[in-house]
Design a protein around this motif. Structure first.
Motif, PDB file in Angstrom:
ATOM      1  N   ARG B  44       0.834  -1.210   0.000  1.00 36.76           N
ATOM      2  CA  ARG B  44       0.000   0.000   0.000  1.00 36.76           C
ATOM      3  C   ARG B  44       0.872   1.264   0.000  1.00 36.76           C
ATOM      4  O   ARG B  44       0.646   2.193   0.763  1.00 36.76           O
ATOM      5  N   PHE B  85      -8.506  -1.545   2.094  1.00 37.77           N
ATOM      6  CA  PHE B  85      -8.048  -2.904   2.387  1.00 37.77           C
ATOM      7  C   PHE B  85      -7.283  -3.011   3.699  1.00 37.77           C
ATOM      8  O   PHE B  85      -6.537  -2.114   4.075  1.00 37.77           O
ATOM      9  N   GLN B  86      -7.500  -4.155   4.337  1.00 36.89           N
ATOM     10  CA  GLN B  86      -6.644  -4.560   5.446  1.00 36.89           C
ATOM     11  C   GLN B  86      -5.402  -5.241   4.867  1.00 36.89           C
ATOM     12  O   GLN B  86      -5.464  -5.819   3.780  1.00 36.89           O
ATOM     13  N   ILE B  89      -2.253  -7.969   1.715  1.00 45.69           N
ATOM     14  CA  ILE B  89      -2.841  -8.001   0.373  1.00 45.69           C
ATOM     15  C   ILE B  89      -2.015  -8.975  -0.454  1.00 45.69           C
ATOM     16  O   ILE B  89      -0.792  -8.839  -0.531  1.00 45.69           O
ATOM     17  N   ALA B 115      -7.641 -10.203  -0.862  1.00 51.02           N
ATOM     18  CA  ALA B 115      -7.514  -9.256   0.242  1.00 51.02           C
ATOM     19  C   ALA B 115      -8.847  -9.154   0.969  1.00 51.02           C
ATOM     20  O   ALA B 115      -9.865  -9.624   0.481  1.00 51.02           O
ATOM     21  N   THR B 116      -8.793  -8.543   2.134  1.00 49.94           N
ATOM     22  CA  THR B 116     -10.008  -8.316   2.905  1.00 49.94           C
ATOM     23  C   THR B 116     -10.207  -6.815   3.054  1.00 49.94           C
ATOM     24  O   THR B 116      -9.277  -6.094   3.428  1.00 49.94           O
ATOM     25  N   ARG B 117     -11.389  -6.358   2.705  1.00 48.50           N
ATOM     26  CA  ARG B 117     -11.691  -4.943   2.866  1.00 48.50           C
ATOM     27  C   ARG B 117     -11.852  -4.615   4.348  1.00 48.50           C
ATOM     28  O   ARG B 117     -12.105  -5.500   5.157  1.00 48.50           O
ATOM     29  N   THR B 118     -11.725  -3.352   4.658  1.00 46.47           N
ATOM     30  CA  THR B 118     -11.886  -2.940   6.059  1.00 46.47           C
ATOM     31  C   THR B 118     -13.296  -3.257   6.555  1.00 46.47           C
ATOM     32  O   THR B 118     -13.512  -3.403   7.750  1.00 46.47           O
ATOM     33  N   LYS B 122     -14.464  -9.911   1.237  1.00 45.80           N
ATOM     34  CA  LYS B 122     -13.313 -10.492   0.539  1.00 45.80           C
ATOM     35  C   LYS B 122     -13.339 -10.082  -0.939  1.00 45.80           C
ATOM     36  O   LYS B 122     -14.423  -9.830  -1.486  1.00 45.80           O
ATOM     37  N   THR B 123     -12.178 -10.031  -1.562  1.00 52.70           N
ATOM     38  CA  THR B 123     -12.110  -9.708  -2.997  1.00 52.70           C
ATOM     39  C   THR B 123     -11.415 -10.845  -3.723  1.00 52.70           C
ATOM     40  O   THR B 123     -10.225 -10.767  -4.007  1.00 52.70           O
TER      41      THR B 123
END
Lengths: 164, 164
Positions: B44, B85-86, B89, B115-118, B122-123
């Protein structure tokens, strides 16, 4: 090209001018290929459309799958696409940008397809269209195409109501 | 480049070899830029990410609007994206293709962001990613980016469950 000739060979003035003219020609030739793309789409002309693509081309199309590889596959995609629409098909292009090198070029633009599907559905959305060209036997051919609409990843919707 | 030098200047053998070596270097340098893209995404790191883009770049991003023009605009897009994102990633790339010319190049690939969104979402989807490069001051910079998922135009859904 101009830059390379200058560095490596110290070209004379007329050679630089010739190079600049070539660059102008390249851009004009790519515009012609894009015009042919629009003409082929409007006329639902699969042969004209396929004449624009390089062997081994890869498309990231607006619809699934993730990618279409090769002209045989992509001919079928265009045949199926053209079969979806009634005539007339109208196409509007805006924000056209062309960047040329000696044998690689790319172009991006926004395109609106105004057409009626055979099922009566209208297609009034703007899409994004990228072409990557290779110059093969002195012709600019589409080696890679990427066409899409943005997605709303929260709702999972394709976003079809955007305007330039 | 090899072709042009051959046509215009009849280069000696060692010049052709040097040209071929340059082409290999160009592909390796573009791979490095793509590696940096992945590294910047994982970490990030907005500054590293923005160091990859050319002035005046145009992005057709996976989410609205239709296009983002210029580095100032796109820095904000990356800042907002990274904030979604958390860590960690994870990024997987497949079907990478790189085509280079003397000062223009392009690359396309499929990319999966795990990844996991805040918000906990999930994506897990695969997206299509196209980079168009310009060589500026001897560095390959991303002048145009196009990233998308396909759309199901009948249902209006973004198609997020496709696999390479």
């Amino acid at each position: 090209l101009a830059q390379i000739l200058q560095t490596k060979n110290k070209p004379r003035e007329e050679e630089i001018m010739a190079t600049k003219k070539d660059e102008g020609n390249d851009e004009a030739e790519i515009r012609q290929q894009i015009d042919r793309f629009v003409k082929a789409f409007r006329a639902r002309d699969v042969n004209l459309m396929m004449s624009l693509y390089a062997p081994g081309m890869v498309s990231f199309d607006i619809v699934p799958p993730l990618q279409d590889v090769g002209k045989d596959v992509y001919r079928k995609v265009w045949e199926e696409t053209f079969a979806l629409f009634q005539e007339p098909i109208d196409i509007e292009i805006c924000d056209l940008s062309i960047t040329t090198g000696n044998d690689i070029a790319f172009s991006h633009k926004l395109l609106r397809l105004q057409a009626t599907r055979t099922n009566g559905q209208k297609t009034p959305y703007w899409e994004r269209l990228t072409f990557c060209f290779r110059k093969i036997d002195d012709k600019w051919m589409i080696a890679h195409e990427h066409v899409s609409v943005p997605a709303d990843l929260k709702s999972g919707r394709a976003v079809l109501d955007l305007k330039p």
